[in-house]
Write an enzyme that holds these catalytic residues in place. Structure first.
Site, PDB file in Angstrom:
ATOM      1  N   GLU A 178     -84.855  15.085 -61.176  1.00  0.00           N
ATOM      2  CA  GLU A 178     -85.410  14.886 -61.591  1.00  0.00           C
ATOM      3  C   GLU A 178     -86.376  16.002 -62.582  1.00  0.00           C
ATOM      4  O   GLU A 178     -86.433  16.868 -62.002  1.00  0.00           O
ATOM      5  CB  GLU A 178     -86.501  14.382 -60.829  1.00  0.00           C
ATOM      6  CG  GLU A 178     -86.548  13.346 -59.821  1.00  0.00           C
ATOM      7  CD  GLU A 178     -87.661  12.164 -59.645  1.00  0.00           C
ATOM      8  OE1 GLU A 178     -87.519  11.087 -60.532  1.00  0.00           O
ATOM      9  OE2 GLU A 178     -88.261  12.450 -58.343  1.00  0.00           O
ATOM     10  N   CYS A 211     -96.255  16.525 -52.153  1.00  0.00           N
ATOM     11  CA  CYS A 211     -94.985  16.533 -50.931  1.00  0.00           C
ATOM     12  C   CYS A 211     -94.736  18.483 -51.264  1.00  0.00           C
ATOM     13  O   CYS A 211     -93.821  17.937 -50.306  1.00  0.00           O
ATOM     14  CB  CYS A 211     -94.282  15.357 -51.667  1.00  0.00           C
ATOM     15  SG  CYS A 211     -94.170  16.124 -53.777  1.00  0.00           S
TER      16      CYS A 211
HETATM   17  P1  NDP Z   1     -94.664   4.459 -49.374  1.00  0.00           P
HETATM   18  O1  NDP Z   1     -93.243   4.481 -49.336  1.00  0.00           O
HETATM   19  O2  NDP Z   1     -95.103   3.877 -48.295  1.00  0.00           O
HETATM   20  O3  NDP Z   1     -94.693   3.430 -50.482  1.00  0.00           O
HETATM   21  C1  NDP Z   1     -93.886   4.637 -51.838  1.00  0.00           C
HETATM   22  C2  NDP Z   1     -94.090   3.688 -53.295  1.00  0.00           C
HETATM   23  O4  NDP Z   1     -92.740   2.750 -52.272  1.00  0.00           O
HETATM   24  C3  NDP Z   1     -95.173   2.126 -53.061  1.00  0.00           C
HETATM   25  O5  NDP Z   1     -95.127   1.803 -54.401  1.00  0.00           O
HETATM   26  C4  NDP Z   1     -94.952   1.701 -51.864  1.00  0.00           C
HETATM   27  O6  NDP Z   1     -95.253   0.244 -52.367  1.00  0.00           O
HETATM   28  C5  NDP Z   1     -93.291   0.924 -51.950  1.00  0.00           C
HETATM   29  N1  NDP Z   1     -92.722   0.340 -50.660  1.00  0.00           N
HETATM   30  C6  NDP Z   1     -93.652  -0.118 -50.005  1.00  0.00           C
HETATM   31  N2  NDP Z   1     -92.714  -1.175 -48.913  1.00  0.00           N
HETATM   32  C7  NDP Z   1     -91.269  -0.905 -49.731  1.00  0.00           C
HETATM   33  C8  NDP Z   1     -90.598  -1.858 -49.680  1.00  0.00           C
HETATM   34  N3  NDP Z   1     -90.398  -2.464 -48.462  1.00  0.00           N
HETATM   35  N4  NDP Z   1     -89.393  -2.228 -51.141  1.00  0.00           N
HETATM   36  C9  NDP Z   1     -89.945  -1.525 -51.848  1.00  0.00           C
HETATM   37  N5  NDP Z   1     -90.499   0.351 -52.259  1.00  0.00           N
HETATM   38  C10 NDP Z   1     -92.136  -0.582 -51.324  1.00  0.00           C
HETATM   39  O7  NDP Z   1     -94.972   6.280 -49.502  1.00  0.00           O
HETATM   40  P2  NDP Z   1     -96.579   6.451 -49.696  1.00  0.00           P
HETATM   41  O8  NDP Z   1     -96.819   5.810 -51.418  1.00  0.00           O
HETATM   42  O9  NDP Z   1     -97.988   6.002 -49.000  1.00  0.00           O
HETATM   43  O10 NDP Z   1     -96.551   8.231 -50.686  1.00  0.00           O
HETATM   44  C11 NDP Z   1     -96.522   8.745 -49.506  1.00  0.00           C
HETATM   45  C12 NDP Z   1     -95.743   9.719 -49.157  1.00  0.00           C
HETATM   46  O11 NDP Z   1     -94.457   9.553 -49.919  1.00  0.00           O
HETATM   47  C13 NDP Z   1     -95.766  10.562 -48.664  1.00  0.00           C
HETATM   48  O12 NDP Z   1     -95.065  10.217 -46.893  1.00  0.00           O
HETATM   49  C14 NDP Z   1     -94.885  11.671 -48.783  1.00  0.00           C
HETATM   50  O13 NDP Z   1     -94.048  12.553 -48.779  1.00  0.00           O
HETATM   51  C15 NDP Z   1     -94.007  11.104 -49.745  1.00  0.00           C
HETATM   52  N6  NDP Z   1     -94.191  12.007 -51.490  1.00  0.00           N
HETATM   53  C16 NDP Z   1     -92.839  12.401 -52.038  1.00  0.00           C
HETATM   54  C17 NDP Z   1     -92.523  12.701 -52.741  1.00  0.00           C
HETATM   55  C18 NDP Z   1     -91.745  13.377 -53.206  1.00  0.00           C
HETATM   56  O14 NDP Z   1     -91.133  14.361 -54.130  1.00  0.00           O
HETATM   57  N7  NDP Z   1     -90.381  13.763 -52.663  1.00  0.00           N
HETATM   58  C19 NDP Z   1     -93.852  13.133 -53.680  1.00  0.00           C
HETATM   59  C20 NDP Z   1     -94.787  12.234 -53.461  1.00  0.00           C
HETATM   60  C21 NDP Z   1     -95.315  11.687 -52.148  1.00  0.00           C
HETATM   61  P3  NDP Z   1     -96.640  -0.057 -51.923  1.00  0.00           P
HETATM   62  O15 NDP Z   1     -97.878   0.051 -53.564  1.00  0.00           O
HETATM   63  O16 NDP Z   1     -97.017  -1.701 -51.557  1.00  0.00           O
HETATM   64  O17 NDP Z   1     -97.555   0.937 -50.839  1.00  0.00           O
END
Ligand code: NDP
Length: 477
Positions: free
Chosen positions: A458, A280
């Site tokens: 955090e 990120c």
């Molecule tokens: P997602 O938002 O798809 O998923 C994040 C988590 O949310 C996963 O555990 C996912 O489950 C869960 N999730 C998905 N749908 C729901 C819902 N309806 N209700 C509750 N939880 C849900 O992101 P990604 O995992 O694909 O990560 C990539 C993204 O995260 C990028 O856009 C990146 O920029 C961002 N990111 C930001 C960071 C920061 O600190 N700012 C750090 C790391 C990443 P599931 O396992 O099913 O996918």
């Protein structure tokens, strides 16, 4: 193959399994991991609620000992867990081991914080009255994590939640359950009472959504995409619960004419492409002033020639594969979009074949990009970066801030004046001078502004702002 189960109310449970696949070699199954149902998730939330009263009043030495033991075991197993991380996520082994050590350091830090819990005692404005300000745990904390830091992000959410006396329902990303299962197993064996930490692996739309919909989850800490973050926010407002979001970025890295070229190239290549650009805090907008532009682009091209993209577990690999097919498609779609928009694909961008079937992509660098192109505005989350040419520092700062995001930022310069001005005026939660935009410490605040983050920071001692709530007590002397 052993089935790794969910931990609910102190018991390992679950039969419905999904396979964890190695992105460097899709024939390699890392393991089978249980998938929690709606009912399992509700049971986990009830268990965390039931365990809260006792855990919130547990001795600080008990909490310290459990977190400390966890830290020690993670560090002692850094090679094994680091390899597991590389195998399930696709980072290089060096990056996997580094992230594992970081997780250990975070547990160690919060083990120490257990012994440093403090409040304030003040005189009242009224005579003969004392005022005490104390911090209390929030209750049941829901933790939802993304796939890109499979051990560090769970660590930096679970460790403070437990340290400050909360109970936890933890849902890792479905793509990378291995490291999460391992740290929950370590914490369980370190002596956590039943129900204090519950692991519910499975789909976001099932497990995560059940957490969002539950009135018994008192706080949710989320890292992931902006779209899911917005769902967390609206569900949390509905339930009047505390929430914290860390979402996407479009982090700028500015290179000024007076930069040390070697420092600038190293920092830019690291920011844009290491960890396959799936951080990120990665920089996908490199904003370069015209006096150094051509030399900088040529030097980045030379540097990329020496970068090895291959199996994450192989010695000598600098950049591992993209995490899965759908992320790879997103990356290649943006590479096409960038070309259609008129940017020049100067290096890389092609899918690579290696000895094993995996999601390999040559790091892609665009030049002649402008800040209004989609490749400059939308988060790609892969090894794809765009160079934007600007006239001078003032324009560079303007372009850096012209984004809906505000997580990290960086500048390469030898000018104290410009470095100081940039630190004060860039609209981001974190600023790096002559350093990559990614790569942070664990004892200081982490987080962003604008569309990147919501809520308190955090990590470090600032974590207590989210994981505790303040009480003010008045006593007549
Ligand atoms: P997602 O938002 O798809 O998923 C994040 C988590 O949310 C996963 O555990 C996912 O489950 C869960 N999730 C998905 N749908 C729901 C819902 N309806 N209700 C509750 N939880 C849900 O992101 P990604 O995992 O694909 O990560 C990539 C993204 O995260 C990028 O856009 C990146 O920029 C961002 N990111 C930001 C960071 C920061 O600190 N700012 C750090 C790391 C990443 P599931 O396992 O099913 O996918």
């Amino acid at each position: 193959m052993t089935l790794h189960q969910n931990l609910i109310a102190g018991e390992w449970v679950g039969t419905d399994a999904t396979k964890n696949i190695n992105p460097s070699n899709t024939d390699d199954v890392v393991g089978e991991y249980a998938r929690a149902s709606v009912e399992d998730t509700k049971t986990a939330i009830s268990a965390a609620k039931a365990a809260f009263q006792a855990w919130s009043r547990s001795g600080i030495l008990e909490r310290h000992a459990i977190l400390r033991k966890t830290a020690d075991e993670i560090v002692a197993r850094k090679d094994e867990l680091g390899r597991l991380l590389s195998r399930e996520e696709g980072k290089t082994v060096a990056e996997g081991i580094g992230e594992t050590v970081r997780a250990g350091q975070i547990f160690d830090f919060f083990a120490g914080e257990c012994l440093r819990l403090a409040g304030e005692v003040l005189p009242s404005i009224r005579p003969n009255i004392g005022v005490e300000i104390t911090r209390e745990p929030v209750g049941v904390v829901g933790i939802i994590t993304p796939w890109n830091f499979p051990i560090a992000i769970p660590a930096w959410k679970i460790a403070p939640a437990l340290c400050y006396g909360n109970t936890v329902v933890f849902k890792p990303a479905e793509l990378v359950p291995g490291c999460s299962w391992a740290i929950v197993d370590i914490l369980h064996r370190a002596g956590l009472p039943k129900g204090v930490l519950n692991l519910v692996m499975g789909k976001g739309s099932v497990v995560g959504q059940t957490m969002l919909d539950s009135p018994d989850v008192n706080a949710i800490t989320f890292t992931g995409s902006t779209g899911t973050g917005k769902r967390v926010a609206s569900a949390s407002i509905e339930h009047n619960r505390k929430y914290q979001l860390e979402m996407g970025g479009k982090n700028p890295f500015v290179v000024l004419d007076d930069a040390d070229l070697t420092v600038a190239v190293e920092a830019a290549v690291n920011s844009a492409f290491f960890s396959t650009g799936q951080r990120c805090t990665a920089s996908s907008r490199v904003i370069v002033t015209e006096g150094i532009h051509d030399r900088f682009v040529a030097a980045v091209g030379e540097r990329l020639k020496g970068v090895v993209v291959d199996d994450a577990l192989k010695t000598g690999t600098h950049i591992g594969p993209v995490v899965d097919e759908s992320q790879l498609k997103q990356d290649t779609d943006y590479i096409e979009i960038g070309q259609k928009e008129g940017a020049r694909l100067a290096f890389g961008g092609e899918r690579l074949k290696r000895d094993t079937p995996g999601f390999y992509l040559a790091p892609a660098l665009f030049t002649e990009a402008t800040n209004d192109m989609r490749i400059s505005r939308e988060e790609i989350f892969g090894p794809v970066a765009a160079v934007i040419r600007v006239k001078d520092y003032e324009e560079a700062l303007f372009v850096a801030n012209d984004t809906p995001f505000g997580l990290s930022s960086g500048i390469a310069t030898t000018s104290l004046k410009h470095a100081t001005h940039f630190k004060r005026n860039v609209e981001a939660g974190m600023v790096m001078v002559n350093l990559p935009t990614a790569g942070v410490d664990f004892h200081v605040p982490f987080g962003g502004r604008k569309g990147s983050s919501h809520g308190s920071r955090e990590q470090g001692k600032y974590a207590n702002e989210f994981y505790t709530t303040v009480k003010t007590a008045y006593t007549l002397a």
